[in-house]
Scaffold this motif. Structure first.
Motif, PDB file in Angstrom:
ATOM      1  N   GLY A  86      50.340  61.218  14.077  1.00 25.74           N
ATOM      2  CA  GLY A  86      50.341  62.465  14.821  1.00 25.74           C
ATOM      3  C   GLY A  86      48.988  62.685  15.474  1.00 25.74           C
ATOM      4  O   GLY A  86      47.946  62.380  14.898  1.00 25.74           O
ATOM      5  N   ILE A  87      49.005  63.196  16.698  1.00 32.14           N
ATOM      6  CA  ILE A  87      47.779  63.332  17.492  1.00 32.14           C
ATOM      7  C   ILE A  87      47.541  64.797  17.859  1.00 32.14           C
ATOM      8  O   ILE A  87      48.460  65.505  18.281  1.00 32.14           O
ATOM      9  CB  ILE A  87      47.881  62.487  18.783  1.00 32.14           C
ATOM     10  N   ASP A  88      46.297  65.230  17.717  1.00 32.23           N
ATOM     11  CA  ASP A  88      45.894  66.574  18.132  1.00 32.23           C
ATOM     12  C   ASP A  88      45.960  66.658  19.657  1.00 32.23           C
ATOM     13  O   ASP A  88      45.261  65.927  20.356  1.00 32.23           O
ATOM     14  CB  ASP A  88      44.464  66.834  17.640  1.00 32.23           C
ATOM     15  N   MET A  89      46.795  67.550  20.160  1.00 30.05           N
ATOM     16  CA  MET A  89      46.967  67.672  21.598  1.00 30.05           C
ATOM     17  C   MET A  89      45.676  68.106  22.287  1.00 30.05           C
ATOM     18  O   MET A  89      45.479  67.847  23.475  1.00 30.05           O
ATOM     19  CB  MET A  89      48.081  68.680  21.900  1.00 30.05           C
ATOM     20  N   GLY A  90      44.802  68.771  21.573  1.00 35.37           N
ATOM     21  CA  GLY A  90      43.571  69.251  22.184  1.00 35.37           C
ATOM     22  C   GLY A  90      42.503  68.208  22.341  1.00 35.37           C
ATOM     23  O   GLY A  90      41.702  68.256  23.284  1.00 35.37           O
ATOM     24  N   THR A  91      42.468  67.217  21.442  1.00 37.63           N
ATOM     25  CA  THR A  91      41.340  66.280  21.417  1.00 37.63           C
ATOM     26  C   THR A  91      41.717  64.806  21.459  1.00 37.63           C
ATOM     27  O   THR A  91      40.874  63.957  21.766  1.00 37.63           O
ATOM     28  CB  THR A  91      40.517  66.494  20.137  1.00 37.63           C
ATOM     29  N   GLY A  92      42.959  64.460  21.116  1.00 42.74           N
ATOM     30  CA  GLY A  92      43.336  63.056  20.995  1.00 42.74           C
ATOM     31  C   GLY A  92      42.970  62.462  19.648  1.00 42.74           C
ATOM     32  O   GLY A  92      43.073  61.248  19.444  1.00 42.74           O
ATOM     33  N   ASN A  93      42.563  63.309  18.692  1.00 43.55           N
ATOM     34  CA  ASN A  93      42.210  62.838  17.351  1.00 43.55           C
ATOM     35  C   ASN A  93      43.451  62.675  16.483  1.00 43.55           C
ATOM     36  O   ASN A  93      44.433  63.414  16.620  1.00 43.55           O
ATOM     37  CB  ASN A  93      41.285  63.840  16.650  1.00 43.55           C
ATOM     38  N   ALA A  94      43.401  61.710  15.560  1.00 43.72           N
ATOM     39  CA  ALA A  94      44.485  61.525  14.601  1.00 43.72           C
ATOM     40  C   ALA A  94      44.547  62.695  13.630  1.00 43.72           C
ATOM     41  O   ALA A  94      43.512  63.190  13.171  1.00 43.72           O
ATOM     42  CB  ALA A  94      44.280  60.216  13.841  1.00 43.72           C
ATOM     43  N   LEU A  95      45.776  63.122  13.316  1.00 47.64           N
ATOM     44  CA  LEU A  95      45.978  64.247  12.405  1.00 47.64           C
ATOM     45  C   LEU A  95      46.612  63.827  11.084  1.00 47.64           C
ATOM     46  O   LEU A  95      46.214  64.278  10.019  1.00 47.64           O
ATOM     47  CB  LEU A  95      46.904  65.292  13.053  1.00 47.64           C
ATOM     48  N   TYR A  96      47.610  62.963  11.162  1.00 47.90           N
ATOM     49  CA  TYR A  96      48.464  62.654  10.017  1.00 47.90           C
ATOM     50  C   TYR A  96      49.172  61.348  10.345  1.00 47.90           C
ATOM     51  O   TYR A  96      49.317  61.006  11.518  1.00 47.90           O
ATOM     52  CB  TYR A  96      49.465  63.805   9.836  1.00 47.90           C
ATOM     53  N   ALA A  97      49.579  60.588   9.353  1.00 52.23           N
ATOM     54  CA  ALA A  97      50.216  59.305   9.648  1.00 52.23           C
ATOM     55  C   ALA A  97      51.308  58.986   8.637  1.00 52.23           C
ATOM     56  O   ALA A  97      51.203  59.353   7.460  1.00 52.23           O
ATOM     57  CB  ALA A  97      49.172  58.183   9.657  1.00 52.23           C
ATOM     58  N   VAL A  98      52.339  58.296   9.114  1.00 50.21           N
ATOM     59  CA  VAL A  98      53.456  57.913   8.254  1.00 50.21           C
ATOM     60  C   VAL A  98      53.910  56.493   8.568  1.00 50.21           C
ATOM     61  O   VAL A  98      53.767  56.018   9.695  1.00 50.21           O
ATOM     62  CB  VAL A  98      54.661  58.870   8.418  1.00 50.21           C
ATOM     63  N   GLN A  99      54.425  55.831   7.534  1.00 53.17           N
ATOM     64  CA  GLN A  99      55.130  54.570   7.707  1.00 53.17           C
ATOM     65  C   GLN A  99      56.385  54.651   6.855  1.00 53.17           C
ATOM     66  O   GLN A  99      56.323  54.991   5.672  1.00 53.17           O
ATOM     67  CB  GLN A  99      54.274  53.374   7.286  1.00 53.17           C
ATOM     68  N   TYR A 100      57.532  54.360   7.452  1.00 51.62           N
ATOM     69  CA  TYR A 100      58.824  54.516   6.777  1.00 51.62           C
ATOM     70  C   TYR A 100      58.991  55.930   6.212  1.00 51.62           C
ATOM     71  O   TYR A 100      59.580  56.133   5.165  1.00 51.62           O
ATOM     72  CB  TYR A 100      58.978  53.497   5.649  1.00 51.62           C
TER      73      TYR A 100
END
Length: 333
Positions: free
Chosen positions: A196-210
């Motif tokens: 997941g990406i912060d719409m304001g900055t392009g920074n990573a927020l959260y991540a998932v696999q499966y």
């Protein structure tokens, strides 16, 4: 989070399949416009007309009797990508990173020969990988060159950025990172990591696999919390411009960063999936409601992108906190 009751899911603002299909796709996407994005070749030509950068088209194969022309088409290229024009979900895509005499090498290092490529192209033409199993056309493109910023975050493939665009406004984004499990393809169902990406900055927020939260890339072990997507403003503007290009009110724009050419569009989708909500640990519904409340759509894609950056950044109260550093950590890190 997403295994909770329907009531709890609604409280998170999660949009389900029925709401997506009837409240967004059917309402905002005129059916006669679907071919503009279901046909990747038409999408490419549309983008070029709109001045949007896309991977170079190297050739096409339309009929079975043209398969014999493949050697002539491919002999000048060491790297290329073969795609079904009407494929979906990454099916039927063949990536070649090196050509050495009679052998063509895939990102994994596996070698195949021209006869294998011909068989693959023939299967595409017969409709094996197309929507509805109908006869298809083959598109051969130049290979996207990995931007160095992603060298520690991707395995045997090129990551892409999916941006959901609603009424011309980018409302949610995720980065899809290729893995060994996904066979170098940016497909979440095959094992790619969704970030997941912060719409304001392009920074990573959260991540998932499966569907499970992760904090590190499963192959490179790089911490995903350090990830920042460059050229973020340009990516949002390109996604926003797809509204004018297609006329679709609800779409998924898939973009990449090429090492030499920068941001480019690779594909558009009139029926984007909902797993982007899982990757962002947030629902689409509150963002859809904000855009639906806008009486007059801003005609300038750059201004729409700027609105979305401000409205849907992590500073907004409709967002969860930054989670990558606090969710389950990699025990081997």
């Amino acid at each position: 989070m997403f295994l909770a009751s329907a009531k709890k899911l609604r409280s998170f603002g999660i949009i389900g399949m029925n709401q997506r299909n009837f409240g967004l796709i059917s309402r905002y996407n005129p059916r006669h416009l679907y071919p503009l994005v279901d046909d990747k070749l038409k999408t490419k030509l549309l983008a070029q007309e709109a001045g949007i950068t896309v991977p170079k088209l190297l050739g096409t194969v339309q009929y079975q009797h043209d398969v014999k022309l493949l050697q002539e088409i491919l002999h000048s290229y060491d790297q290329f990508v073969i795609k079904p024009v009407k494929g979906s979900g990454g099916k039927g895509i063949l990536v070649i990173t090196r050509h050495d005499y009679n052998f063509y090498f895939k990102p994994s290092g596996d070698a195949i020969q021209l006869i294998d490529i011909k068989r693959h192209v023939s299967n595409i033409l017969s409709g094996l990988h197309s929507l509805g199993g109908k006869p298809d056309t083959v598109m051969i493109e130049s290979l996207i060159q990995l931007d160095p910023v992603f060298s520690d975050y991707s395995y045997e493939g090129i990551p892409d950025i999916r941006i959901i665009v609603f009424r011309g406004y980018p409302i949610m984004a995720m980065l899809r990172l290729t893995t060994h499990a996904s066979d170098g393809k940016a497909n979440l169902h095959q094992g790619a990591v969704g970030v997941g990406i912060d719409m304001g900055t392009g920074n990573a927020l959260y991540a998932v696999q499966y569907g499970e939260s992760v904090s590190h890339h499963p192959d490179t072990r790089k911490a995903l919390s350090d990830l920042v997507i460059p050229h973020w403003d340009k990516l949002l503007q390109l996604a926003a411009a797809c509204y004018e290009m297609t006329g679709l009110g609800y779409l998924g724009a898939d973009l990449v960063l090429d090492r030499d050419q920068g941001p480019m569009i690779i594909e558009l989708n009139a029926r984007p999936g909902l797993s982007i909500q899982v990757a962002n640990y947030a629902g689409l519904a509150p963002r859809v409601a904000i855009i639906e409340a806008i009486k007059t759509i801003e005609p300038d894609p750059q201004l729409r992108a700027a609105f979305s950056k401000k409205q849907f950044s992590v500073d907004s109260n409709i967002h969860p906190p930054r989670l990558l550093r606090t969710r389950r950590e990699d025990p081997r890190a």
